[in-house]
Design an enzyme around this catalytic site. Structure first.
Site, PDB file in Angstrom:
ATOM      1  N   CYS A 192       9.481  40.837   6.259  1.00  0.00           N
ATOM      2  CA  CYS A 192      10.481  41.533   6.287  1.00  0.00           C
ATOM      3  C   CYS A 192      10.674  42.076   7.583  1.00  0.00           C
ATOM      4  CB  CYS A 192      10.328  42.023   5.028  1.00  0.00           C
ATOM      5  SG  CYS A 192      10.691  41.124   3.272  1.00  0.00           S
ATOM      6  N   ARG A 194      11.094  36.905  12.882  1.00  0.00           N
ATOM      7  CA  ARG A 194       9.893  37.355  11.907  1.00  0.00           C
ATOM      8  C   ARG A 194       9.750  36.547  10.688  1.00  0.00           C
ATOM      9  NH1 ARG A 194       7.579  42.265  11.998  1.00  0.00           N
ATOM     10  NH2 ARG A 194       7.240  42.493  10.001  1.00  0.00           N
ATOM     11  N   TRP A 249      12.039  37.753   3.441  1.00  0.00           N
ATOM     12  CA  TRP A 249      11.540  37.093   2.883  1.00  0.00           C
ATOM     13  C   TRP A 249      10.805  37.043   1.572  1.00  0.00           C
ATOM     14  CZ3 TRP A 249       9.216  33.403   6.738  1.00  0.00           C
ATOM     15  CH2 TRP A 249       8.216  32.439   6.256  1.00  0.00           C
ATOM     16  N   ASN A 264      10.019  46.741   2.782  1.00  0.00           N
ATOM     17  CA  ASN A 264       9.010  46.172   3.452  1.00  0.00           C
ATOM     18  C   ASN A 264       8.165  46.090   2.571  1.00  0.00           C
ATOM     19  OD1 ASN A 264      10.691  44.872   5.050  1.00  0.00           O
ATOM     20  ND2 ASN A 264       9.502  45.352   7.338  1.00  0.00           N
ATOM     21  N   GLY A 265       7.380  44.971   2.016  1.00  0.00           N
ATOM     22  CA  GLY A 265       5.732  45.160   1.499  1.00  0.00           C
ATOM     23  C   GLY A 265       6.061  45.073  -0.070  1.00  0.00           C
ATOM     24  N   GLU A 267     -13.325  25.560  10.156  1.00  0.00           N
ATOM     25  CA  GLU A 267     -11.945  25.744  10.544  1.00  0.00           C
ATOM     26  C   GLU A 267     -12.032  26.106  12.123  1.00  0.00           C
ATOM     27  OE1 GLU A 267      -8.173  27.559  11.153  1.00  0.00           O
ATOM     28  OE2 GLU A 267      -9.338  25.346  10.386  1.00  0.00           O
ATOM     29  N   LYS A 327      -9.930  26.125  15.428  1.00  0.00           N
ATOM     30  CA  LYS A 327      -9.774  26.891  16.384  1.00  0.00           C
ATOM     31  C   LYS A 327      -9.866  26.412  17.767  1.00  0.00           C
ATOM     32  CE  LYS A 327      -6.846  27.456  14.216  1.00  0.00           C
ATOM     33  NZ  LYS A 327      -6.862  26.733  13.555  1.00  0.00           N
ATOM     34  N   GLU A 384      -8.394  22.977  19.396  1.00  0.00           N
ATOM     35  CA  GLU A 384      -6.794  22.976  19.354  1.00  0.00           C
ATOM     36  C   GLU A 384      -6.537  23.662  21.178  1.00  0.00           C
ATOM     37  OE1 GLU A 384      -4.798  23.225  15.303  1.00  0.00           O
ATOM     38  OE2 GLU A 384      -6.209  24.910  15.527  1.00  0.00           O
ATOM     39  N   HIS A 433     -29.463  14.564  10.715  1.00  0.00           N
ATOM     40  CA  HIS A 433     -29.210  13.409  10.374  1.00  0.00           C
ATOM     41  C   HIS A 433     -28.274  12.833  11.842  1.00  0.00           C
ATOM     42  CE1 HIS A 433     -30.878  13.124   6.192  1.00  0.00           C
ATOM     43  NE2 HIS A 433     -30.145  14.236   6.220  1.00  0.00           N
ATOM     44  N   LYS A 463       3.433  22.241  15.864  1.00  0.00           N
ATOM     45  CA  LYS A 463       3.286  23.778  14.379  1.00  0.00           C
ATOM     46  C   LYS A 463       2.962  22.945  13.078  1.00  0.00           C
ATOM     47  CE  LYS A 463       2.161  27.104  12.690  1.00  0.00           C
ATOM     48  NZ  LYS A 463       1.221  28.020  13.052  1.00  0.00           N
TER      49      LYS A 463
END
Length: 613
Positions: free
Chosen positions: A2, A27, A78, A104-105, A486, A490, A493, A509, A608
């Site tokens: 938010c 945002r 949001w 916010n929050g 992951e 990264k 990418e 192996h 994206k």
């Protein structure tokens, strides 16, 4: 996330608020609104959708002369509590409409407060947690908004920032911060407050930061800062030299780095109101009912890319805590497998955008076969939310960098919540175990806040040594495997360095043939029941003269004898370590890529959202 903006001064507030909200659009949001303060009362204008809809609503009200004001607050929402409706949009107000707030929050004790006000006869117009804050400030208000906000602040639990205005004090805004960003902009005869500097950057570059557990009173003449107990706090100002693009990045060089640093907030938003008690999880009305979950015989997780790695970690924790068998599959393979599905299967599709073509196809196929389908996604209104029987939103906020960072940790946090809920319903974790896990999960945002700056420096030092390497190998076991996958993703990418990741037990192996003194090997060696096995794998790496970099748990001195470099993460329950262990790998990838001159926010050939096969 938010966005908040507020203004008090000698100029009409309306256009300044809208302009500030436009600068916070990056945002992400699903609704917006403003409140304009006049002695006669406060005019509130809200709309669902983008700011064009809000502007139309404002134009209608302007025609009737209702928007003349020199003080006001604005908000882009949001959604967390409650669906996307005009009633749930901010600002929110008390029954009299004379106290208004934007927030916010998350307010964790909102349900208790709402019950208190309902029992005394207050009516609520929204489903949100934020509305209770307006009621709470109003309850304490006796003509002194500063004191009312301070008393309200001391009753609230959670992480949040809010700004309050009162019709009876039309030349004043009062704001408070608890672990959510808030900054003041100082002008000549006017002042601003916002959740981020871009909201007022075109008007002033002189700022004052609001720290945690502080309250600030803002008028056209200046600002006054207070601690939560009412003690006056001295606060200097500083001038920022950002351009508008830098301001959107919060002063960071790139969106990727900014979003790495936003991960504490992303995890906190994802878990906050869903761990409502020390031993219980509430996944909200949009999730599957307890009756359906309790009957689940099997969980199937389908996802692609980063989301697949989050699901892999979810598989381990669901099986460990809930003792429900879990099948993990790449969505692009699952959709063509003709898989066997049963009535009591729960299929979880993880997709950051909610628009990933292969994941959507796999979810539709599962639903057509009679399984219950859950979407774990970051985007409200996305196709995944319409194709699923139930939804769990990750609440990471808009992620601009193509390489996922904060959306990954939010997905992992969401999988922990699902695992804990299943364990609760299946009776496979006793109350003390659930309390321990939920207590540790709540601490993760704090751990992340503490560790990111330190790991940033260490990762940069390692990157300076190895940014010209031609190949990296990543190794992990158990939940560490998803972290290794992951971390390797990264690096490839954003740096374009060939990188591979393996279950550490598979190294002999085949991958061991790749190792020599020019090979950096990144090992996930956080504390766990398989730590000794990982240590043995690291010894095998060193025996081939490869350079061993370990991610390990604080306090583990043994690891130094096995490795060349160690990146430490805080100690927590071993199954929660992935939320921490992935961060130094993100930072390592980031620094290697920047040293190689790569555009980390827009890597070549990547999008994206993958909306085609």
């Amino acid at each position: 996330m938010c966005g908040i903006v507020g203004y008090v001064g000698s100029r009409p507030a309306r256009d300044l608020l809208v302009s500030g909200l436009e600068r916070l659009e990056y945002r992400g949001y699903d609704s917006a609104g403003i409140a304009l303060v006049r002695p006669a009362g406060v005019t509130t204008i809200r709309a669902v959708g983008n700011l064009d809809n809000l502007k139309e609503a404002i134009a209608e009200r302007t025609a009737s002369g209702q928007t003349d004001s020199y003080t006001g607050i604005g908000h882009t929402r949001w959604a967390t509590h409650g669906s996307v409706t005009e009633e749930n949009a901010h600002p929110h107000y008390d029954p009299s409409g004379r106290i208004q707030i934007v927030l916010n929050g998350i307010v964790e004790n909102w349900a208790d407060l709402r019950q208190r006000f309902t029992e005394r006869g207050d009516n609520f117009s929204s489903e949100t947690d934020a509305e209770v804050v307006a009621h709470l400030v109003a309850e304490h208000y006796d003509g002194d908004l500063i004191e009312a906000v301070r008393k309200a602040f001391n009753e609230l639990r959670g992480h949040y920032a809010f700004v309050a205005v009162a019709a009876d004090e039309p030349d004043l805004m009062v704001a408070a911060r608890k672990e959510c960003p808030l900054v003041v902009g100082l002008g000549e005869g006017e002042n601003f407050v916002a959740s981020a500097i871009p909201a007022f950057l075109s008007e002033t570059r002189v700022t004052q930061m609001v720290e945690d557990d502080e309250i600030v009173a803002i008028s056209a003449d200046g600002t006054r800062f207070f601690s939560a107990d009412g003690t006056a706090v001295e606060r200097g100002s500083e001038e920022v030299d950002w351009d508008e693009e830098a301001a959107e990045k919060g002063g960071f060089d790139t969106f990727m780095l900014k979003e790495i640093y936003e991960q504490p907030d992303a995890v906190a938003e994802t878990i906050a109101d869903r761990v409502i008690e020390d031993d219980r999880v509430d996944l909200g009305p949009d999730f599957l009912s307890d009756e359906i979950l309790a009957k689940a015989d099997r969980v199937v997780i389908v996802a692609c890319g980063t989301s697949y790695h989050a699901g892999l970690i979810g598989r381990y924790v669901i099986e460990n805590w809930a003792r429900v068998p879990v099948e993990m599959d790449v969505a692009s393979e699952y959709r063509y497998r003709n898989p066997v599905l049963r009535e009591n299967d729960v299929v979880i599709g993880i997709t950051q955008s909610g628009e990933t073509a292969d994941t959507l196809a796999a979810m539709r196929m599962a639903r057509e076969a009679g399984a219950k389908v859950v979407a774990v996604t970051n985007v409200m209104g996305s196709r995944a939310t319409r194709d699923a029987d139930a939804v769990l939103f990750t609440r990471a906020g808009l992620e601009i960098g193509v390489a996922a960072t904060k959306t990954f940790v939010s997905q992992v946090a969401a999988m922990y919540l699902i695992a804990l809920k299943l364990a609760e319903l299946k009776g496979t974790l006793d109350e003390p175990e659930r309390r321990e896990l939920i207590g540790e999960l709540r601490k993760i945002p704090h751990y992340l806040s503490e560790m990111i700056p330190a790991d940033d420096e260490r990762a940069k030092r390692i990157a300076e040594h190895w940014f010209e390497a031609e190949f990296f190998l990543y190794l992990g076991r158990h939940v560490g495997l998803g972290v290794a996958l992951e971390g390797a993703l990264k690096l490839k990418e954003v740096s374009y360095i060939p990188t591979d990741a393996y279950a550490a037990g598979e190294m002999k192996h085949g991958p061991i043939a790749l190792l020599d003194e020019r090979t950096p090997v990144v090992c996930i060696a956080t504390d766990s029941p398989v730590y000794d096995k990982v240590a043995s794998n690291i010894a095998e790496v060193r025996a081939r003269k490869a350079y061993a970099i370990a991610v390990a748990t604080e306090g583990n001195e043994h690891i130094h004898a096995l490795t060349d470099e160690v990146l430490y993460v805080p100690r927590t329950h071993w199954l929660l370590q992935p939320l921490l262990a992935v961060v130094p790998l993100q930072l390592l990838a980031y620094h290697i890529a920047t040293l190689r001159g790569r555009n980390v926010d827009q890597p070549r050939n990547l999008a994206k959202t993958v909306t085609v096969e």
